[in-house]
Design a protein around this motif. Sequence first.
Motif, PDB file in Angstrom:
ATOM      1  N   LEU A 159       0.828  -1.209   0.000  1.00  0.00           N
ATOM      2  CA  LEU A 159       0.000   0.000   0.000  1.00  0.00           C
ATOM      3  C   LEU A 159       0.861   1.257   0.000  1.00  0.00           C
ATOM      4  O   LEU A 159       0.516   2.261  -0.627  1.00  0.00           O
ATOM      5  CB  LEU A 159      -0.941   0.002   1.199  1.00  0.00           C
TER       6      LEU A 159
ATOM      7  N   THR B 184       3.254   1.173  -3.665  1.00  0.00           N
ATOM      8  CA  THR B 184       2.631   1.098  -4.986  1.00  0.00           C
ATOM      9  C   THR B 184       2.570   2.460  -5.675  1.00  0.00           C
ATOM     10  O   THR B 184       2.938   2.561  -6.851  1.00  0.00           O
ATOM     11  CB  THR B 184       1.232   0.453  -4.889  1.00  0.00           C
ATOM     12  N   PRO B 185       2.149   3.531  -5.008  1.00  0.00           N
ATOM     13  CA  PRO B 185       2.147   4.836  -5.694  1.00  0.00           C
ATOM     14  C   PRO B 185       3.551   5.286  -6.100  1.00  0.00           C
ATOM     15  O   PRO B 185       3.723   5.901  -7.156  1.00  0.00           O
ATOM     16  CB  PRO B 185       1.555   5.799  -4.659  1.00  0.00           C
ATOM     17  N   VAL B 186       4.556   4.966  -5.287  1.00  0.00           N
ATOM     18  CA  VAL B 186       5.929   5.335  -5.624  1.00  0.00           C
ATOM     19  C   VAL B 186       6.381   4.582  -6.868  1.00  0.00           C
ATOM     20  O   VAL B 186       6.970   5.165  -7.785  1.00  0.00           O
ATOM     21  CB  VAL B 186       6.873   5.047  -4.437  1.00  0.00           C
TER      22      VAL B 186
ATOM     23  N   ILE C  34       4.505   3.212  -9.235  1.00  0.00           N
ATOM     24  CA  ILE C  34       3.761   3.694 -10.404  1.00  0.00           C
ATOM     25  C   ILE C  34       4.300   5.049 -10.857  1.00  0.00           C
ATOM     26  O   ILE C  34       4.455   5.296 -12.055  1.00  0.00           O
ATOM     27  CB  ILE C  34       2.248   3.754 -10.092  1.00  0.00           C
ATOM     28  N   GLY C  35       4.609   5.916  -9.911  1.00  0.00           N
ATOM     29  CA  GLY C  35       5.175   7.218 -10.255  1.00  0.00           C
ATOM     30  C   GLY C  35       6.511   7.105 -10.959  1.00  0.00           C
ATOM     31  O   GLY C  35       6.776   7.814 -11.936  1.00  0.00           O
TER      32      GLY C  35
END
Length: 48
Positions: free
Chosen positions: A18, A21-23, A25-26
């Motif tokens: 959690l 994942t944003p890191v 994807i970025g």
Amino acid sequence: MGAHDRLDATMFWTGALLAFTPVIIGLIVVGVIVYHRRKRAGQARDGG
């Protein structure tokens, strides 16, 4: 006590996914943008 170890590990990996994942994807998005900019700059330099 073994069941708690599995639960702790599962909670750790769920939290890690959690959080990161944003890191990830970025970084992928930034990589694609940089790749396309370099590709476009190379084509402009070669006259293509």
